[in-house]
Design a protein around this motif. Structure first.
Motif, mmCIF file in Angstrom:
data_model
loop_
_atom_site.group_PDB
_atom_site.id
_atom_site.type_symbol
_atom_site.label_atom_id
_atom_site.label_comp_id
_atom_site.label_asym_id
_atom_site.label_seq_id
_atom_site.Cartn_x
_atom_site.Cartn_y
_atom_site.Cartn_z
ATOM 1 N N ASN A 17 0.839 -1.205 0.000
ATOM 2 C CA ASN A 17 0.000 0.000 0.000
ATOM 3 C C ASN A 17 0.869 1.247 0.000
ATOM 4 O OD1 ASN A 17 -2.244 -1.595 0.034
ATOM 5 N ND2 ASN A 17 -3.000 -0.922 2.040
ATOM 6 N N PRO A 18 0.305 2.378 -0.458
ATOM 7 C CA PRO A 18 1.076 3.620 -0.379
ATOM 8 C C PRO A 18 1.185 4.093 1.067
ATOM 9 C CG PRO A 18 -1.136 4.036 -1.212
ATOM 10 C CD PRO A 18 -0.995 2.549 -1.124
ATOM 11 N N LEU A 19 2.283 4.800 1.341
ATOM 12 C CA LEU A 19 2.466 5.323 2.688
ATOM 13 C C LEU A 19 2.736 6.821 2.643
ATOM 14 C CD1 LEU A 19 5.661 6.055 3.615
ATOM 15 C CD2 LEU A 19 5.920 3.614 3.225
ATOM 16 N N THR A 20 2.310 7.484 3.713
ATOM 17 C CA THR A 20 2.594 8.903 3.902
ATOM 18 C C THR A 20 2.985 9.129 5.348
ATOM 19 O OG1 THR A 20 1.002 9.598 2.200
ATOM 20 C CG2 THR A 20 1.681 11.246 3.818
ATOM 21 N N VAL A 21 4.078 9.838 5.545
ATOM 22 C CA VAL A 21 4.498 10.259 6.879
ATOM 23 C C VAL A 21 4.493 11.783 6.861
ATOM 24 C CG1 VAL A 21 6.272 10.137 8.653
ATOM 25 C CG2 VAL A 21 5.924 8.200 7.107
ATOM 26 N N LYS A 22 3.742 12.366 7.782
ATOM 27 C CA LYS A 22 3.483 13.804 7.716
ATOM 28 C C LYS A 22 4.526 14.633 8.465
ATOM 29 C CE LYS A 22 -1.499 13.173 7.283
ATOM 30 N NZ LYS A 22 -2.815 13.401 7.898
ATOM 31 N N CYS A 23 4.738 15.844 7.926
ATOM 32 C CA CYS A 23 5.676 16.783 8.552
ATOM 33 C C CYS A 23 5.239 18.188 8.227
ATOM 34 C CB CYS A 23 7.093 16.536 8.033
ATOM 35 S SG CYS A 23 8.303 17.802 8.504
ATOM 36 N N THR A 24 5.164 19.036 9.232
ATOM 37 C CA THR A 24 4.979 20.470 9.011
ATOM 38 C C THR A 24 6.102 21.199 9.725
ATOM 39 O OG1 THR A 24 3.497 20.690 10.906
ATOM 40 C CG2 THR A 24 2.476 20.323 8.769
ATOM 41 N N TYR A 25 6.411 22.390 9.253
ATOM 42 C CA TYR A 25 7.580 23.086 9.765
ATOM 43 C C TYR A 25 7.295 24.572 9.948
ATOM 44 C CZ TYR A 25 7.981 24.881 5.076
ATOM 45 O OH TYR A 25 7.708 25.512 3.897
ATOM 46 N N SER A 26 8.185 25.203 10.695
ATOM 47 C CA SER A 26 8.155 26.650 10.846
ATOM 48 C C SER A 26 9.593 27.144 10.838
ATOM 49 C CB SER A 26 7.477 27.041 12.164
ATOM 50 O OG SER A 26 7.583 28.427 12.396
ATOM 51 N N VAL A 27 9.889 28.104 9.969
ATOM 52 C CA VAL A 27 11.247 28.656 9.872
ATOM 53 C C VAL A 27 11.167 30.045 9.262
ATOM 54 C CG1 VAL A 27 11.745 27.721 7.569
ATOM 55 C CG2 VAL A 27 13.614 28.083 9.191
ATOM 56 N N SER A 28 12.087 30.904 9.631
ATOM 57 C CA SER A 28 12.168 32.225 9.009
ATOM 58 C C SER A 28 12.942 32.115 7.711
ATOM 59 C CB SER A 28 12.877 33.204 9.948
ATOM 60 O OG SER A 28 12.139 33.388 11.139
ATOM 61 N N GLY A 29 12.429 32.734 6.689
ATOM 62 C CA GLY A 29 13.104 32.686 5.405
ATOM 63 C C GLY A 29 12.853 31.383 4.674
ATOM 64 N N PHE A 74 5.931 19.095 4.380
ATOM 65 C CA PHE A 74 6.934 18.351 3.601
ATOM 66 C C PHE A 74 6.711 16.872 3.907
ATOM 67 C CE2 PHE A 74 10.439 17.985 0.938
ATOM 68 C CZ PHE A 74 11.514 17.321 1.511
ATOM 69 N N HIS A 75 5.621 16.331 3.394
ATOM 70 C CA HIS A 75 5.232 14.955 3.693
ATOM 71 C C HIS A 75 6.051 13.950 2.903
ATOM 72 C CE1 HIS A 75 2.141 16.884 5.855
ATOM 73 N NE2 HIS A 75 1.202 16.904 4.923
ATOM 74 N N LEU A 76 6.431 12.889 3.562
ATOM 75 C CA LEU A 76 7.196 11.797 2.943
ATOM 76 C C LEU A 76 6.229 10.762 2.386
ATOM 77 C CD1 LEU A 76 10.117 10.575 2.583
ATOM 78 C CD2 LEU A 76 9.649 9.311 4.699
ATOM 79 N N LYS A 77 6.515 10.270 1.182
ATOM 80 C CA LYS A 77 5.603 9.333 0.552
ATOM 81 C C LYS A 77 6.376 8.214 -0.141
ATOM 82 C CE LYS A 77 2.181 12.937 -0.300
ATOM 83 N NZ LYS A 77 1.219 13.545 -1.224
ATOM 84 N N LYS A 78 5.650 7.094 -0.313
ATOM 85 C CA LYS A 78 6.170 6.002 -1.123
ATOM 86 C C LYS A 78 4.973 5.274 -1.724
ATOM 87 C CE LYS A 78 9.417 2.170 -1.119
ATOM 88 N NZ LYS A 78 10.340 1.313 -0.347
ATOM 89 N N PRO A 79 5.015 4.992 -3.003
ATOM 90 C CA PRO A 79 3.842 4.411 -3.663
ATOM 91 C C PRO A 79 3.487 3.013 -3.176
ATOM 92 C CG PRO A 79 5.341 5.368 -5.275
ATOM 93 C CD PRO A 79 6.065 5.344 -3.960
#
Lengths: 112, 115
Positions: A17-29, A74-79
């Motif tokens: 099955n496809p997989l998704t690992v989630k990521c959100t970020y906060s940075v200046s610039g 910036f979510h990580l995925k694999k089909p």
């Protein structure tokens, strides 16, 4: 201050099955974004990075990640997941002149 | 080629003792980083070197922690008067250059246990 959120401590997916690992970020610039994987008793291994350009970046072992500036994600995925993909995954971000900041990690379990 | 190596792999010490952790980066890599990883957490930045000089030591928790890289290659992280809260895995990483776009390559870590 910059930060990374990985909202899921654990992700379970069936092999193939496809997989998704989630990521959100906060940075200046502009963000410089990375995914690393950690196998038991082994060091962190680099998977892929986003620096600039195409929002979809491809990396090692068939992984890819999608940069979304408006959602600061910036979510990580694999089909198609493999049992051997089971490991701990870390998202990380840095600014141009700031240290790399890691999320807490997401444990991926691929079930045969 | 050889990756980043760290010695020892495990170190057990008593509260109040002094410890040294060694990192040997990938040959030719000019930037070297130290991180600390506690159980259930991601790595936390401690210090980084560009060549022989510490370019950013903002992550060192207090003055008991010190690191050197005298010849621009091997680095040693030194912890004085160890405390139980110092127990963690200490990771070293190197990159070809210090720029933000360069990925870092990590060693296997040193597991420090302070009794």
């Amino acid at each position: 201050a910059q930060s990374v959120a990985q909202p899921e401590d654990q992700v379970n997916v069936a092999e193939g099955n496809p997989l998704t690992v989630k990521c959100t970020y906060s940075v200046s610039g502009n963000p410089y974004l990375f995914w690393y994987v950690q196998y038991p008793n082994r060091g962190l291994q680099f998977l892929l990075k986003y620096i600039t350009g195409d929002n979809l970046v491809k990396g090692s072992y068939g992984f890819e990640a999608e940069f979304n500036k408006s959602q600061t994600s910036f979510h990580l995925k694999k089909p198609s997941a493999l049992v051997s993909d089971s490991a701990l995954y870390f998202c990380a971000v840095r600014g141009w002149d700031t240290p790399l900041v890691f999320g807490k990690g997401t444990r991926l379990s691929v079930i045969a | 080629g050889a990756g980043v190596s760290q010695t020892p792999s495990n170190k057990v010490t008593e509260k109040g003792k002094y410890v040294e952790l060694r990192c040997d980066p990938i040959s030719g890599h000019t930037a070297l980083y130290w991180y600390r990883q506690s159980l259930g957490q991601g790595p936390e930045f401690l210090i980084y070197f560009q060549g022989t000089g510490a370019a950013d030591d903002s992550g060192l928790p207090n003055d008991r922690f010190f690191a050197v890289r005298p010849e621009g290659s091997v680095s040693t992280l030194k912890i004085q008067r160890t405390e139980r809260g110092d127990s963690a895995v200490y990771l070293c990483a190197s990159s070809a250059q210090a720029g933000a776009y360069n990925e870092q390559f990590f060693g296997p870590g040193t597991r420090l246990t302070v009794l």
